[in-house]
Design a protein around this motif. Sequence first.
Motif, PDB file in Angstrom:
ATOM      1  N   PRO A 147      27.225 -22.643   8.613  1.00  0.00           N
ATOM      2  CA  PRO A 147      27.320 -21.989   7.309  1.00  0.00           C
ATOM      3  C   PRO A 147      28.645 -22.306   6.636  1.00  0.00           C
ATOM      4  O   PRO A 147      29.671 -22.449   7.300  1.00  0.00           O
ATOM      5  N   ARG A 148      28.625 -22.398   5.308  1.00  0.00           N
ATOM      6  CA  ARG A 148      29.842 -22.764   4.570  1.00  0.00           C
ATOM      7  C   ARG A 148      29.641 -22.588   3.075  1.00  0.00           C
ATOM      8  O   ARG A 148      28.512 -22.491   2.592  1.00  0.00           O
ATOM      9  N   SER A 149      30.740 -22.583   2.357  1.00  0.00           N
ATOM     10  CA  SER A 149      30.697 -22.551   0.899  1.00  0.00           C
ATOM     11  C   SER A 149      30.292 -23.923   0.380  1.00  0.00           C
ATOM     12  O   SER A 149      30.335 -24.931   1.104  1.00  0.00           O
ATOM     13  N   LEU A 150      29.905 -23.979  -0.884  1.00  0.00           N
ATOM     14  CA  LEU A 150      29.546 -25.260  -1.472  1.00  0.00           C
ATOM     15  C   LEU A 150      30.717 -26.241  -1.495  1.00  0.00           C
ATOM     16  O   LEU A 150      30.525 -27.436  -1.228  1.00  0.00           O
ATOM     17  N   PRO A 151      31.948 -25.797  -1.823  1.00  0.00           N
ATOM     18  CA  PRO A 151      33.050 -26.763  -1.777  1.00  0.00           C
ATOM     19  C   PRO A 151      33.257 -27.366  -0.383  1.00  0.00           C
ATOM     20  O   PRO A 151      33.503 -28.569  -0.262  1.00  0.00           O
ATOM     21  N   ARG A 152      33.129 -26.558   0.678  1.00  0.00           N
ATOM     22  CA  ARG A 152      33.328 -27.124   2.018  1.00  0.00           C
ATOM     23  C   ARG A 152      32.149 -28.019   2.391  1.00  0.00           C
ATOM     24  O   ARG A 152      32.328 -29.005   3.113  1.00  0.00           O
ATOM     25  N   LEU A 153      30.955 -27.690   1.890  1.00  0.00           N
ATOM     26  CA  LEU A 153      29.825 -28.596   2.086  1.00  0.00           C
ATOM     27  C   LEU A 153      30.126 -29.953   1.454  1.00  0.00           C
ATOM     28  O   LEU A 153      29.864 -31.008   2.052  1.00  0.00           O
ATOM     29  N   ALA A 154      30.679 -29.943   0.240  1.00  0.00           N
ATOM     30  CA  ALA A 154      31.004 -31.199  -0.443  1.00  0.00           C
ATOM     31  C   ALA A 154      32.039 -32.007   0.329  1.00  0.00           C
ATOM     32  O   ALA A 154      31.963 -33.238   0.395  1.00  0.00           O
ATOM     33  N   MET A 155      32.999 -31.318   0.946  1.00  0.00           N
ATOM     34  CA  MET A 155      34.072 -32.006   1.666  1.00  0.00           C
ATOM     35  C   MET A 155      33.620 -32.561   3.013  1.00  0.00           C
ATOM     36  O   MET A 155      34.244 -33.493   3.537  1.00  0.00           O
ATOM     37  N   THR A 156      32.551 -32.014   3.581  1.00  0.00           N
ATOM     38  CA  THR A 156      32.139 -32.398   4.932  1.00  0.00           C
ATOM     39  C   THR A 156      30.838 -33.183   4.953  1.00  0.00           C
ATOM     40  O   THR A 156      30.281 -33.437   6.020  1.00  0.00           O
ATOM     41  N   SER A 157      30.342 -33.593   3.797  1.00  0.00           N
ATOM     42  CA  SER A 157      29.124 -34.398   3.696  1.00  0.00           C
ATOM     43  C   SER A 157      29.462 -35.729   3.033  1.00  0.00           C
ATOM     44  O   SER A 157      30.080 -35.767   1.970  1.00  0.00           O
ATOM     45  N   ALA A 158      29.051 -36.825   3.645  1.00  0.00           N
ATOM     46  CA  ALA A 158      29.368 -38.153   3.102  1.00  0.00           C
ATOM     47  C   ALA A 158      28.797 -38.326   1.696  1.00  0.00           C
ATOM     48  O   ALA A 158      29.445 -38.912   0.818  1.00  0.00           O
ATOM     49  N   PHE A 159      27.590 -37.830   1.464  1.00  0.00           N
ATOM     50  CA  PHE A 159      26.978 -37.970   0.145  1.00  0.00           C
ATOM     51  C   PHE A 159      27.799 -37.256  -0.915  1.00  0.00           C
ATOM     52  O   PHE A 159      28.144 -37.835  -1.953  1.00  0.00           O
ATOM     53  N   TRP A 160      28.128 -35.981  -0.665  1.00  0.00           N
ATOM     54  CA  TRP A 160      28.850 -35.213  -1.676  1.00  0.00           C
ATOM     55  C   TRP A 160      30.287 -35.682  -1.826  1.00  0.00           C
ATOM     56  O   TRP A 160      30.864 -35.595  -2.924  1.00  0.00           O
ATOM     57  N   ARG A 161      30.892 -36.198  -0.753  1.00  0.00           N
ATOM     58  CA  ARG A 161      32.251 -36.755  -0.894  1.00  0.00           C
ATOM     59  C   ARG A 161      32.254 -37.966  -1.815  1.00  0.00           C
ATOM     60  O   ARG A 161      33.269 -38.277  -2.440  1.00  0.00           O
ATOM     61  N   ALA A 162      31.115 -38.641  -1.906  1.00  0.00           N
ATOM     62  CA  ALA A 162      31.026 -39.818  -2.777  1.00  0.00           C
ATOM     63  C   ALA A 162      30.769 -39.442  -4.236  1.00  0.00           C
ATOM     64  O   ALA A 162      31.377 -40.017  -5.145  1.00  0.00           O
ATOM     65  N   VAL A 163      29.886 -38.467  -4.478  1.00  0.00           N
ATOM     66  CA  VAL A 163      29.500 -38.186  -5.868  1.00  0.00           C
ATOM     67  C   VAL A 163      30.442 -37.209  -6.571  1.00  0.00           C
ATOM     68  O   VAL A 163      30.594 -37.272  -7.799  1.00  0.00           O
ATOM     69  N   THR A 164      31.088 -36.310  -5.817  1.00  0.00           N
ATOM     70  CA  THR A 164      31.918 -35.287  -6.459  1.00  0.00           C
ATOM     71  C   THR A 164      33.087 -35.879  -7.253  1.00  0.00           C
ATOM     72  O   THR A 164      33.333 -35.455  -8.391  1.00  0.00           O
ATOM     73  N   PRO A 165      33.824 -36.867  -6.723  1.00  0.00           N
ATOM     74  CA  PRO A 165      34.888 -37.466  -7.540  1.00  0.00           C
ATOM     75  C   PRO A 165      34.356 -38.149  -8.800  1.00  0.00           C
ATOM     76  O   PRO A 165      35.047 -38.191  -9.821  1.00  0.00           O
TER      77      PRO A 165
END
Length: 523
Positions: A147-165
Amino acid sequence: MISLLKALQLIFFSFFLPLVAQAAEVVLTEREVVQFRPGVWLASGLELPASGAKLPIVADDHTDEGARLLRIIASRSEISGLAGVLYDNRDRGHSSLDPNLYPRLTFLKYSSEFSDAGLDVGLAGRIFLPAVVLGNSSTAVRTGAAPRSLPRLAMTSAFWRAVTPTLYENNCIYVYPEHRDHDAEDRYPVNWPYMIISQGSSGSDKRFLHAVAMTLAALPSDTFEFLRKERLVAPTVQMILRRNLQNVATREDYLSGKAHPTVFEGRLVQTGRMVAQAASLQPDDIPPLVRLRVVDEEFSEAGGLAGLEERLVNTPSAIGRIWRSFAWERELLVTAEDTSEPNDRPLTFEWRLLRGDPQRVWIEPQGGNGATAKIRVAWHDPWTEPVPGKKKKQKLRQFSRVDIGVFANNGKLDSAPAIISIDFPEHQVRRYEAVDQAEKRLVSIDYDAKVRGAYLDPLLFWSADWTDTARYAADGKLLGWERQNTGDTSASFVPHDEENQSRFYEINRGDARMPTLRRKEKP
């Protein structure tokens, strides 16, 4: 002949119409999108309605801080007034802006094709919208092993680390609550400027949504257009938010950790000051987006016993590293020379320690304008800091991450920060000893987080029920480990073999697939 009653009705409704004017809506359907790559769509066919120039920018009954000042500015100056701004609520109205408060703001709605597929909820980044976007989602991962917040999900997922920036560099500003990831301890592996993270759970994002909406509205029309074309809306809003926090009064404050926490306290937001600075910005004032690049480093793709990746984030405005090595010190050489100034002004750069022990972090800027810096960091055990504002009964928050901010100054303003983060495995207990005055080496690591009740993120770290004590040769070479299982008095020797180490260890790294998103509980 019109009746007296009908005449009175017409007068009544014409008089009060501006007070009840509601923002326009635009519905996104499959016809407006094209697939850019698997899992990502471009809404290239979406058109925003024309701005209601005769409508008020903020409703007359909008009493939040900054609204009155915005009305005064609008009466005296030509400002953007939210023309061309799209509001993207991604929690299905759970924590949404009231369309009655911002009549000129366009609200995005999703057709059933998107909502049925869950593309209208949670983190943004699967659909790119052709507008300046303000959005939010008061949801969190509340089920499963991680379980985690959406920001930590973004930081710990390769997909979201790519699209968020990419969202950040395309004029998108999203606000997400920290929901239990920044309470007793800061659980975020990086600090980045790509989103605004609010302290608290559902509804804590509202203060920031109002502040950013009014800040965007207050920008002079030519400044807003310049920011839109140069794709600098999000970095500029981040700069305005941080520069005008209640506890940030001077430039030195802005260049310190005060202005750049991982998570923002809503009570420190000063919307009036944000509106005032936004209204004063001219196109040639705008500072650039800082772009970082690692030139050389000691962090590797295979660190620690398990041989796991240490280089978590490599993006222009955020670099994130995880300390898995046994070393006492690590070094990086980072440059910001790829930064481009939108008005061709000469730039100077500031490198500042935002969080961490100044006795264990050394920053050496290089070159005439300081565009490059050598950074040396020593091991940090977890530490605590007072939670801001908790005076009567002081609370502490635990940290285990070093943050270094990089700022570009164009002679008028300092930019939003780019941030270098180094995250330490806080669930481990390490002991180091001095070899000589200039060097320390590892003595032991207690990996058993479970028996100590220490938290670890299963998507990034692992634990085991043993303690390793290092054995060295006379020349200082690491030979292996005296391994003692928890509760056992005997120890066995395990040779150190860096190339084949990972095959000896069964690592629980969690499930990195997308978990189910659910609404947060009320704080």
